[in-house]
Enzyme design. Sequence first.
Site, mmCIF file in Angstrom:
data_model
loop_
_atom_site.group_PDB
_atom_site.id
_atom_site.type_symbol
_atom_site.label_atom_id
_atom_site.label_comp_id
_atom_site.label_asym_id
_atom_site.label_seq_id
_atom_site.Cartn_x
_atom_site.Cartn_y
_atom_site.Cartn_z
ATOM 1 N N LYS A 95 0.834 -1.201 0.000
ATOM 2 C CA LYS A 95 0.000 0.000 0.000
ATOM 3 C C LYS A 95 0.869 1.252 0.000
ATOM 4 O O LYS A 95 2.006 1.234 0.476
ATOM 5 C CB LYS A 95 -0.896 -0.057 1.239
ATOM 6 C CG LYS A 95 -1.994 0.975 1.330
ATOM 7 C CD LYS A 95 -2.798 0.725 2.601
ATOM 8 C CE LYS A 95 -3.908 1.744 2.803
ATOM 9 N NZ LYS A 95 -4.648 1.480 4.070
ATOM 10 N N SER A 147 -9.731 -0.956 7.520
ATOM 11 C CA SER A 147 -9.175 -0.755 6.183
ATOM 12 C C SER A 147 -8.578 -1.987 5.524
ATOM 13 O O SER A 147 -8.293 -1.960 4.328
ATOM 14 C CB SER A 147 -8.113 0.356 6.216
ATOM 15 O OG SER A 147 -8.724 1.602 6.425
ATOM 16 N N SER A 194 -9.474 1.464 3.394
ATOM 17 C CA SER A 194 -8.680 2.192 2.417
ATOM 18 C C SER A 194 -7.653 1.334 1.691
ATOM 19 O O SER A 194 -6.967 1.800 0.787
ATOM 20 C CB SER A 194 -7.941 3.348 3.103
ATOM 21 O OG SER A 194 -7.037 2.846 4.076
#
Length: 447
Positions: A77, A175, A151
């Site tokens: 990420k 997330s 996210s």
Amino acid sequence: MNRSAPSAVEIAREVRRGRMSARRSVEDALARIAAIDPDVNAFTVVRRRAALREAEQIDRAGAALAGPLAGVPVAVKEEYDVAGEVTTLGGRGNTAPADADCAVVQRLRAAGAVIVGRTNMSEFGQFPATQSALHGACLNPWDPSRSPGGSSGGSAVAVATGMVPVAMGSDGGGSLRIPASACGVVGLKPARGRVSSAPLDEHWLGLAGFGAITRGARDMALVMDVISGNTAGDRWRTAPPTRPFAESAEGGTGALRVLAASNPVMPGAGVAAPVGAAMRDFAQRLRALGHDVRGARVAWPTPTAAFLTLYFAGIRREAELVDHPERLEPRTRVSVRVGAALPACAVRAAERGAQRIRAGVEAAFLSADLLMLPTLIGAPGGAHNLRGKGWAAAMLASTPVVSNTAIFNVSGHPAVSVHAGFGPDGLPIGAQLVARTGREDLLLALA
């Protein structure tokens, strides 16, 4: 979900046995990314040259020296530090490349993994969706009009489509678990302190932590064995497991007592009928495997005040570390101002409140080994739902999405989302399983 792509366990085994080169594994992943990603926008950066070079170094070292993740392509990420690359955090606030790998990336590389790219996220990961002004929206591969959640949505999509078997994310309010549910994969939020946050001593005052998304429990266990552990500067620590997580995932478990919560965490929040039906079917599957699954109302402690205080204070601290805070998105700057307005005594009170939430969740287990509840109470929203929304509207839209997940960020308990079934719209539905602190082994064994 692409089940034809090889798992991390399979790749590492073949590379260690000399039956496949690390370069071939990485080439295959890069080919899948090139073919699939233009339609879903999961990757922000593809490290083609660097990844092939790193794979060749593994091959030159020889199979005898290969680690547990030998030749496994891994995506990270946009908030993971990779030496020489800008950690964008999903926005334009940073421009200087990172001086060194973060602790998790160091461990992945030491185990033989190859970082093939970086994945999409909302700026600072502050919303449970995956869209930003810099990188645009990531799309759910089951239905491109829908969000993959967030996210860590880019990581979930990268795994669900088979572009990579493992993608790293983080979880500050759901997330990892939310996109795992929306994309039909496995997302594990480790116990607070299980995985180092270095170079940070903590992330969002303990709300957020690093973890992985995989297609199955065995891959997850393999990754957890690699990334678990602490560094000297970590504020939060969890005792090491009594045996490797891979053994727990392979060996299974005896009959477990699972308390299926009949009520959502947030009072008044309604669970959509398809989600409720999938959870009932999932409970029946667990019973068929010999587990004792019983439904009951849970007296959930109320996490809202502690969560919001730590969340905004954490975003403020994160903003203080970026190169150009003035370049952050308008919604992020509002969150920073809210965090700046919180007095230190309010933050300390929230940390004390988090300990009460932790005790309340522990009490919810009663005699059960695990808690079970839906990851999401409804279907994923639209892929572009946050576009054009101001700060208040975006926060309001996000509230029901995190209503069943954020409590465990406050309490610090480990939680995993596993695929439980499909809704009538064809979208995956996730079941969230929660264990007592430090018992990720039970989550992995059941998964």
